[in-house]
Scaffold this motif. Structure first.
Motif, PDB file in Angstrom:
ATOM      1  N   MET A   1       0.836  -1.176   0.000  1.00 46.36           N
ATOM      2  CA  MET A   1       0.000   0.000   0.000  1.00 46.36           C
ATOM      3  C   MET A   1       0.881   1.240   0.000  1.00 46.36           C
ATOM      4  N   ILE A   2       0.579   2.133  -0.916  1.00 45.82           N
ATOM      5  CA  ILE A   2       1.371   3.349  -1.056  1.00 45.82           C
ATOM      6  C   ILE A   2       0.596   4.516  -0.441  1.00 45.82           C
ATOM      7  N   ILE A   3       1.250   5.244   0.451  1.00 43.32           N
ATOM      8  CA  ILE A   3       0.645   6.414   1.086  1.00 43.32           C
ATOM      9  C   ILE A   3       1.236   7.655   0.430  1.00 43.32           C
ATOM     10  N   SER A   4       0.363   8.448  -0.172  1.00 43.55           N
ATOM     11  CA  SER A   4       0.818   9.637  -0.868  1.00 43.55           C
ATOM     12  C   SER A   4       0.715  10.843   0.068  1.00 43.55           C
ATOM     13  N   ILE A   5       1.826  11.518   0.257  1.00 42.16           N
ATOM     14  CA  ILE A   5       1.859  12.711   1.101  1.00 42.16           C
ATOM     15  C   ILE A   5       1.016  13.822   0.467  1.00 42.16           C
ATOM     16  N   ARG A   6       1.024  13.899  -0.838  1.00 43.10           N
ATOM     17  CA  ARG A   6       0.259  14.929  -1.540  1.00 43.10           C
ATOM     18  C   ARG A   6      -1.243  14.743  -1.316  1.00 43.10           C
ATOM     19  N   LYS A   7      -1.742  13.496  -1.347  1.00 44.65           N
ATOM     20  CA  LYS A   7      -3.162  13.242  -1.120  1.00 44.65           C
ATOM     21  C   LYS A   7      -3.544  13.518   0.341  1.00 44.65           C
ATOM     22  N   ILE A   8      -2.660  13.159   1.271  1.00 45.77           N
ATOM     23  CA  ILE A   8      -2.936  13.430   2.685  1.00 45.77           C
ATOM     24  C   ILE A   8      -2.987  14.943   2.924  1.00 45.77           C
ATOM     25  N   GLY A   9      -2.054  15.676   2.326  1.00 48.93           N
ATOM     26  CA  GLY A   9      -2.050  17.139   2.456  1.00 48.93           C
ATOM     27  C   GLY A   9      -3.307  17.750   1.853  1.00 48.93           C
ATOM     28  N   SER A  10      -3.740  17.231   0.723  1.00 47.77           N
ATOM     29  CA  SER A  10      -4.963  17.714   0.087  1.00 47.77           C
ATOM     30  C   SER A  10      -6.183  17.426   0.962  1.00 47.77           C
ATOM     31  N   LEU A  11      -6.231  16.250   1.564  1.00 42.95           N
ATOM     32  CA  LEU A  11      -7.338  15.886   2.444  1.00 42.95           C
ATOM     33  C   LEU A  11      -7.362  16.771   3.691  1.00 42.95           C
ATOM     34  N   ILE A  12      -6.216  17.009   4.287  1.00 46.68           N
ATOM     35  CA  ILE A  12      -6.145  17.871   5.471  1.00 46.68           C
ATOM     36  C   ILE A  12      -6.560  19.300   5.116  1.00 46.68           C
ATOM     37  N   ARG A  13      -6.115  19.780   3.972  1.00 47.88           N
ATOM     38  CA  ARG A  13      -6.496  21.126   3.541  1.00 47.88           C
ATOM     39  C   ARG A  13      -8.002  21.211   3.296  1.00 47.88           C
ATOM     40  N   PHE A  14      -8.600  20.184   2.687  1.00 45.51           N
ATOM     41  CA  PHE A  14     -10.038  20.161   2.447  1.00 45.51           C
ATOM     42  C   PHE A  14     -10.815  20.153   3.762  1.00 45.51           C
ATOM     43  N   ILE A  15     -10.399  19.311   4.707  1.00 46.58           N
ATOM     44  CA  ILE A  15     -11.099  19.223   5.995  1.00 46.58           C
ATOM     45  C   ILE A  15     -10.976  20.534   6.761  1.00 46.58           C
ATOM     46  N   SER A  16      -9.805  21.155   6.754  1.00 45.67           N
ATOM     47  CA  SER A  16      -9.636  22.414   7.477  1.00 45.67           C
ATOM     48  C   SER A  16     -10.457  23.530   6.831  1.00 45.67           C
ATOM     49  N   MET A  17     -10.495  23.616   5.501  1.00 49.86           N
ATOM     50  CA  MET A  17     -11.307  24.636   4.832  1.00 49.86           C
ATOM     51  C   MET A  17     -12.795  24.401   5.079  1.00 49.86           C
ATOM     52  N   PHE A  18     -13.208  23.134   5.088  1.00 49.32           N
ATOM     53  CA  PHE A  18     -14.600  22.815   5.367  1.00 49.32           C
ATOM     54  C   PHE A  18     -14.972  23.257   6.778  1.00 49.32           C
ATOM     55  N   ALA A  19     -14.106  22.993   7.756  1.00 47.60           N
ATOM     56  CA  ALA A  19     -14.380  23.372   9.145  1.00 47.60           C
ATOM     57  C   ALA A  19     -14.427  24.893   9.293  1.00 47.60           C
ATOM     58  N   VAL A  20     -13.506  25.597   8.661  1.00 53.04           N
ATOM     59  CA  VAL A  20     -13.484  27.068   8.749  1.00 53.04           C
ATOM     60  C   VAL A  20     -14.730  27.662   8.102  1.00 53.04           C
ATOM     61  N   LEU A  21     -15.116  27.178   6.940  1.00 56.45           N
ATOM     62  CA  LEU A  21     -16.312  27.706   6.278  1.00 56.45           C
ATOM     63  C   LEU A  21     -17.583  27.340   7.037  1.00 56.45           C
ATOM     64  N   ALA A  22     -17.631  26.153   7.630  1.00 55.75           N
ATOM     65  CA  ALA A  22     -18.799  25.767   8.422  1.00 55.75           C
ATOM     66  C   ALA A  22     -18.937  26.678   9.635  1.00 55.75           C
ATOM     67  N   MET A  23     -17.840  26.971  10.326  1.00 57.32           N
ATOM     68  CA  MET A  23     -17.891  27.891  11.467  1.00 57.32           C
ATOM     69  C   MET A  23     -18.272  29.298  11.019  1.00 57.32           C
ATOM     70  N   PHE A  24     -17.761  29.746   9.880  1.00 60.43           N
ATOM     71  CA  PHE A  24     -18.095  31.072   9.359  1.00 60.43           C
ATOM     72  C   PHE A  24     -19.596  31.172   9.087  1.00 60.43           C
ATOM     73  N   PHE A  25     -20.164  30.187   8.405  1.00 62.06           N
ATOM     74  CA  PHE A  25     -21.599  30.222   8.111  1.00 62.06           C
ATOM     75  C   PHE A  25     -22.429  30.095   9.388  1.00 62.06           C
ATOM     76  N   TYR A  26     -21.948  29.337  10.369  1.00 60.38           N
ATOM     77  CA  TYR A  26     -22.643  29.215  11.643  1.00 60.38           C
ATOM     78  C   TYR A  26     -22.734  30.582  12.329  1.00 60.38           C
ATOM     79  N   PHE A  27     -21.634  31.306  12.383  1.00 61.29           N
ATOM     80  CA  PHE A  27     -21.643  32.615  13.032  1.00 61.29           C
ATOM     81  C   PHE A  27     -22.422  33.642  12.225  1.00 61.29           C
ATOM     82  N   VAL A  28     -22.364  33.579  10.905  1.00 60.13           N
ATOM     83  CA  VAL A  28     -23.143  34.510  10.075  1.00 60.13           C
ATOM     84  C   VAL A  28     -24.634  34.262  10.256  1.00 60.13           C
TER      85      VAL A  28
END
Length: 77
Positions: A1-28
């Protein structure tokens, strides 16, 4: 099994952006809700308006609870 650092970084970036936007819309949405809700919906109206319901204290009520229940069933409200 090959673990790609680029895919993990992309997943972490997606999850963090999703969390930030969800909190932003919650407060708005909370801010919009506070802006639309009246300050005190149970306050006495101003001007010539009349408050429809005046709570009665039980000590100086002119009807007993049994009489009020009888009237409630009589009028069918």
């Amino acid at each position: 099994m090959i673990i790609s650092i680029r895919k993990i970084g992309s997943l972490i970036r997606f999850i963090s952006m999703f969390a930030v936007l969800a909190m932003f819309f919650y407060f708005v949405l909370g801010w919009v809700s506070d802006w639309l809700t009246p300050m005190d919906p149970y306050s006495a109206p101003s001007g010539q308006a009349v408050k429809a319901f005046q709570p009665e204290s039980t000590m100086d009520s002119r009807y007993s609870p049994a009489e009020r229940l009888r009237l409630y069933y009589w009028y069918g409200e």
